[in-house]
Design an enzyme around this catalytic site. Structure first.
Site, PDB file in Angstrom:
ATOM      1  N   THR A 144       0.828  -1.211   0.000  1.00 32.21           N
ATOM      2  CA  THR A 144       0.000   0.000   0.000  1.00 32.21           C
ATOM      3  C   THR A 144       0.861   1.259   0.000  1.00 32.21           C
ATOM      4  O   THR A 144       2.068   1.196   0.219  1.00 32.21           O
ATOM      5  CB  THR A 144      -0.887   0.025   1.266  1.00 32.21           C
ATOM      6  OG1 THR A 144      -0.039   0.021   2.422  1.00 32.21           O
ATOM      7  CG2 THR A 144      -1.798  -1.184   1.302  1.00 32.21           C
ATOM      8  N   ASP A 145       0.213   2.407  -0.240  1.00 30.86           N
ATOM      9  CA  ASP A 145       0.938   3.673  -0.121  1.00 30.86           C
ATOM     10  C   ASP A 145       0.133   4.662   0.708  1.00 30.86           C
ATOM     11  O   ASP A 145      -0.955   4.346   1.193  1.00 30.86           O
ATOM     12  CB  ASP A 145       1.327   4.225  -1.501  1.00 30.86           C
ATOM     13  CG  ASP A 145       0.139   4.721  -2.312  1.00 30.86           C
ATOM     14  OD1 ASP A 145      -0.925   5.037  -1.738  1.00 30.86           O
ATOM     15  OD2 ASP A 145       0.281   4.818  -3.541  1.00 30.86           O
ATOM     16  N   ALA A 146       0.678   5.862   0.861  1.00 33.71           N
ATOM     17  CA  ALA A 146       0.072   6.850   1.752  1.00 33.71           C
ATOM     18  C   ALA A 146      -1.292   7.325   1.259  1.00 33.71           C
ATOM     19  O   ALA A 146      -2.010   8.016   1.984  1.00 33.71           O
ATOM     20  CB  ALA A 146       1.015   8.051   1.933  1.00 33.71           C
ATOM     21  N   GLY A 147      -1.669   6.962   0.029  1.00 27.24           N
ATOM     22  CA  GLY A 147      -3.007   7.269  -0.455  1.00 27.24           C
ATOM     23  C   GLY A 147      -4.039   6.309   0.137  1.00 27.24           C
ATOM     24  O   GLY A 147      -5.235   6.455  -0.085  1.00 27.24           O
ATOM     25  N   GLY A 148      -3.560   5.300   0.878  1.00 31.08           N
ATOM     26  CA  GLY A 148      -4.467   4.352   1.527  1.00 31.08           C
ATOM     27  C   GLY A 148      -4.858   3.195   0.622  1.00 31.08           C
ATOM     28  O   GLY A 148      -5.668   2.348   0.999  1.00 31.08           O
TER      29      GLY A 148
END
Lengths: 140, 140, 140, 140
Positions: free
Chosen positions: D15-19
């Site tokens: 995953t990334d910080a965009g959720g």
């Protein structure tokens, strides 16, 4: 007008057991370069998110592999604007191998969608953004 | 009581130009195994976050590399509870190479902190969680 | 003598759904920094492999997480030599958050083994290498 | 004939910080699925390399993102053969979200080249391989 350009080095983390850069890693280099291109225009991704609740997500992407990069090589990513219409942004990115006379390594065509981050709804790219984006060299 | 155990395969994405698994990838395998261990106890990471606003973050970690894994090999991660005190959880995880007679590949000692996710503040591990965690084999 | 220092930016690829840098990514930043530290001393990893059949692999590593890095932040990795004995090299690496007044983010202690790459056998660090490595600031 | 299908779970590492799952990670899931599809036909990537000095590299790839995957979700990758001609293999891979009623997440079209690994030269896909590959469902 010059295309936006930035350079990265290939480290072990980028390579695979084939002895070359893992094919999905080129997308990582391209994402770094888009972030730097936007930052150079005054559109840092962190600020866009925090201040404007705006982000760009990848909708579609195609990549052609011309010649592989290897450990320790220096690469350049050139980022060009193809078009910006409505909520869509099309970019072309070319990665070259600076450790090998600038040989073309991959070509990436990517379509981004502008989103309101809180509800992930597409959003027309704001006029102030379009103005800044016009600082990117346009190719077609 | 048996330790929690789960298996993963090594793919190109996990390897590097040295022909072996990239050293940081073992932390990824260990994280997957912790998620599966917690899920098997009724503590799926997604639900903990959504329902209880609780997550576990890594505070400290040490890893010893005994023998490298290679492309296509099958690995097993065994996860043991060392202790759960206050907001801290200590686990030991051993990765073995099932394609090589179960040879020990790495040993990981990890200390997690329980956090309230909205404000990232440490939180005593809730009693209901401790009860479920007691389902993990304890070593010391 | 100053420690070797280099800087990297945090991109989406480095973060996770917790909104912070994924815990294993710090090992990637540290590996990049070791490669740059060695290159600055005339020991580029690609050349060591191609010319001398020599590489350094991680034998043991421990990492303490002090404060998380986030998207778009600029980080600095400082690399210090702790000791070089026989086939072993011990380094300490500190990552600081330059977007947050240089706050310490993680501390990494890493032990590397010098290997002959063709047969993966440990090798006493060559004298010519030790001489170059003496260019790194030593801490103890 | 059924398409080859395999399942993976989404962990924090994906995953990334965009959720949501980082856009390049879908290429990793697809690569894992190709390796499993080939293995199920008796063409394990490790053995092809070691015994036949043969590997498949990605020449071209396009990916359309329909709906994002999130932490903890279960995904299925279906792999179909489009055509095998000369040294080229075209596959289509569809990733579905099993935690969300099988909703289509991404579609990947990938063109692989068969290579002799020692000199990285394109090689007509061997007849014995084509016979095994005919076990994959063909779509056009």
């Amino acid at each position: 007008m010059a295309a936006h350009s930035c350079q990265f080095r290939v480290y072990y983390e980028d390579t695979d057991a084939g002895g070359i850069v893992y094919h999905a890693r080129y997308l990582g280099f391209a994402e770094r370069a888009r972030a730097e291109a936007l930052r150079s225009l005054g559109l840092a991704v962190g600020e866009m998110a925090a201040q404007d609740d705006i982000g760009f997500v990848v909708r579609q992407l195609s990549i052609r592999y011309h010649s592989p990069l290897r450990l320790d090589e220096l690469l350049e990513v050139q980022t060009h604007l193809v078009e910006a219409v409505g909520a869509r942004l099309k970019l072309q990115q070319v990665i070259r191998n600076l450790s090998c006379e600038g040989r073309k390594s991959v070509t990436i065509d990517v379509e981004l969608a502008c989103l309101k981050l809180t509800d992930m709804v597409p959003l027309r790219v704001p006029g102030a953004y379009l103005e800044k984006l016009s600082g990117l060299e346009i190719i077609s």
